[in-house]
Design a protein around this motif. Structure first.
Motif, mmCIF file in Angstrom:
data_model
loop_
_atom_site.group_PDB
_atom_site.id
_atom_site.type_symbol
_atom_site.label_atom_id
_atom_site.label_comp_id
_atom_site.label_asym_id
_atom_site.label_seq_id
_atom_site.Cartn_x
_atom_site.Cartn_y
_atom_site.Cartn_z
ATOM 1 N N TYR A 59 0.738 -1.415 0.030
ATOM 2 C CA TYR A 59 -0.034 -0.006 0.074
ATOM 3 C C TYR A 59 1.016 1.304 -0.174
ATOM 4 N N VAL A 60 0.604 2.116 -0.912
ATOM 5 C CA VAL A 60 1.245 3.083 -1.129
ATOM 6 C C VAL A 60 1.096 4.162 -0.093
ATOM 7 N N GLY A 61 2.509 4.739 0.575
ATOM 8 C CA GLY A 61 2.537 5.595 1.597
ATOM 9 C C GLY A 61 2.132 5.006 2.928
ATOM 10 N N LYS A 62 1.821 3.787 2.982
ATOM 11 C CA LYS A 62 1.408 3.312 4.283
ATOM 12 C C LYS A 62 2.185 2.029 4.833
ATOM 13 N N ASN A 63 2.307 1.614 6.028
ATOM 14 C CA ASN A 63 2.902 0.467 6.409
ATOM 15 C C ASN A 63 2.115 -0.619 6.369
ATOM 16 N N ILE A 64 1.783 -0.963 5.112
ATOM 17 C CA ILE A 64 0.658 -2.101 5.121
ATOM 18 C C ILE A 64 1.207 -2.902 3.890
ATOM 19 N N PHE A 65 1.207 -4.143 3.852
ATOM 20 C CA PHE A 65 1.512 -5.093 2.921
ATOM 21 C C PHE A 65 0.681 -6.437 3.316
ATOM 22 N N THR A 66 0.370 -6.951 2.111
ATOM 23 C CA THR A 66 -0.637 -8.106 2.184
ATOM 24 C C THR A 66 -0.107 -9.322 1.134
ATOM 25 N N VAL A 67 -0.505 -10.438 1.674
ATOM 26 C CA VAL A 67 0.026 -11.776 0.690
ATOM 27 C C VAL A 67 -1.310 -12.615 0.635
ATOM 28 N N GLN A 68 -1.484 -13.296 -0.317
ATOM 29 C CA GLN A 68 -2.435 -14.151 -0.927
ATOM 30 C C GLN A 68 -1.955 -15.539 -0.162
ATOM 31 N N PHE A 69 -0.690 -15.873 -0.034
ATOM 32 C CA PHE A 69 -0.167 -17.231 0.349
ATOM 33 C C PHE A 69 0.086 -17.085 1.738
ATOM 34 N N HIS A 70 0.511 -18.385 2.301
ATOM 35 C CA HIS A 70 0.584 -18.624 3.723
ATOM 36 C C HIS A 70 2.156 -18.882 4.147
ATOM 37 N N PRO A 71 2.838 -17.500 4.439
ATOM 38 C CA PRO A 71 4.098 -17.655 4.779
ATOM 39 C C PRO A 71 4.597 -18.400 6.202
ATOM 40 N N GLU A 72 3.417 -18.495 6.754
ATOM 41 C CA GLU A 72 3.634 -19.488 8.455
ATOM 42 C C GLU A 72 3.668 -20.978 8.155
#
Length: 360
Positions: free
Chosen positions: A322-335
């Motif tokens: 997200y531009v200018g935000k401390n937000i990122f999201t992923v569709q897969f499962h990094p855990e």
């Protein structure tokens, strides 16, 4: 052995043998391509409202190791395999798979042609189906019911009933549980985070009031567009400066909260070997995935968010920054750990995001 049948909404019938609970259910029929990890599949809340076909031909050979459960119970409506192992062999085994299915009242079918069934779903798309042991079924009565069925209310079904905490001496993370697997909270806790897990319908104001260092949005089941109340709360969280990391359903809900769209995939991504490419550096992760809906990133305003990851196989969106935000999201499962823990680095990135915010 008692006969069992899977009847799909296109009228095709697959015959096998009953296994586990004897129970008639209508469900959305999906397939998972993982060779191992069937207990993690069974206890993943994202499978609520679905019946799962395992494409690997032998399931249950190492039994059930209760320590590896990803939630407090099993969630699929039914479990289907070519063959279930009768004599598991593993020093950690607590019980056989049939005992586990019986414990959670989940019907199973074995002995049908899972290869043909999977090809059918790949060619025609995900379909609803009826699992039954009744040999005198009437297709004229069943097919209209199958076409009408849609799993609803599944996030409310799987979320925790009240908040709980995993103590840590590091950053305070609020984890919104839309159907969270245990390993999400554990992955944060292992990095020192103090994790408070909240029910899915918790108000944004209640989370903000606790002054968390970061917010985690979890995976979960069902159609993201159904979660209208949650989406409204995420709009409020977006308008804060709190670092946010989202996985799977959380990724979809944050996108919907910011004007993007989602659609149902033909047969989804469910398995442990899906390659995703990081668009920043070209690195490819082998990821674990479980989703039937995807974000239409082309409909996302590029001034709000930009694609961060892409699926190497079909080019669908696998993440947003997200531009200018401390937000990122992923569709897969990094855990998840389908092999190398390469995408676990995303949790470290979330930690770094919280650290930078704290030191700003």
């Amino acid at each position: 052995m008692e006969k069992a049948f899977l009847i799909l909404e296109d009228g095709s019938v697959y015959e096998g043998k009953a296994y586990g609970a004897r129970k008639e259910v209508i469900s959305e029929i999906v397939f998972n391509t993982s060779m191992t990890g069937y207990l993690e599949v069974l206890t993943d809340p994202s499978y609520a409202g679905q019946a799962v076909i395992m494409t690997y031909p032998l399931i249950g050979n190492y039994g059930i190791c209760l320590e590896d459960m990803e939630s407090e119970r099993a969630w699929p409506d039914a479990f289907i395999a070519r063959e279930f192992a009768r004599m598991p062999s593993n020093f950690r085994c607590d019980m056989g798979i049939e005992e586990f299915l019986l414990k959670y009242d989940i019907p199973g079918i074995e002995g049908l042609d899972t290869r043909a069934l999977t090809k059918k779903l790949r060619e025609c798309g995900t379909m609803n189906g009826l699992i039954t042991t009744n040999e005198n079924f009437n297709l004229d009565e069943i097919l209209p019911k199958l076409k009408e069925y849609k799993p609803t209310g599944v996030v409310k079904k799987v979320t925790c009933k009240e908040k709980y905490e995993l103590k840590g001496d590091g950053y305070k993370v609020a984890l919104l549980d839309f159907g969270a697997k245990k390993n999400i909270a554990r992955s944060l806790n292992e990095r020192g985070c103090n994790v408070t897990v909240y029910p899915a319908l918790t108000k944004a104001e209640d989370i903000i009031a606790t002054n968390p260092d970061g917010i985690m949005l979890s995976n979960g089941p069902g159609d993201p567009k159904e979660c209208v109340e949650i989406i409204e709360e995420l709009k409020k969280l977006y308008n804060t400066d709190i670092p946010i990391f989202a996985i799977c359903l959380g990724h979809q809900l944050m996108a919907l909260a910011n004007g993007a769209d989602t659609h149902k995939m033909k047969y989804g991504h469910r398995g442990a070997n899906h390659p995703v490419k990081d668009l920043r550096n070209g690195r490819v992760y082998i990821s674990s995935q479980n989703h039937g809906y995807v974000v239409d990133d082309e409909k996302m305003d590029k001034n709000i968010a930009e694609p961060a990851f892409v699926n190497v196989n079909d080019k669908t969106n696998e993440g947003l920054r997200y531009v200018g935000k401390n937000i990122f999201t992923v569709q897969f499962h990094p855990e998840a750990c389908p092999g190398p823990k390469d995408s676990g680095v995303l949790f470290d990135e979330f930690i770094k995001m919280m650290e930078d915010k704290k030191n700003a």
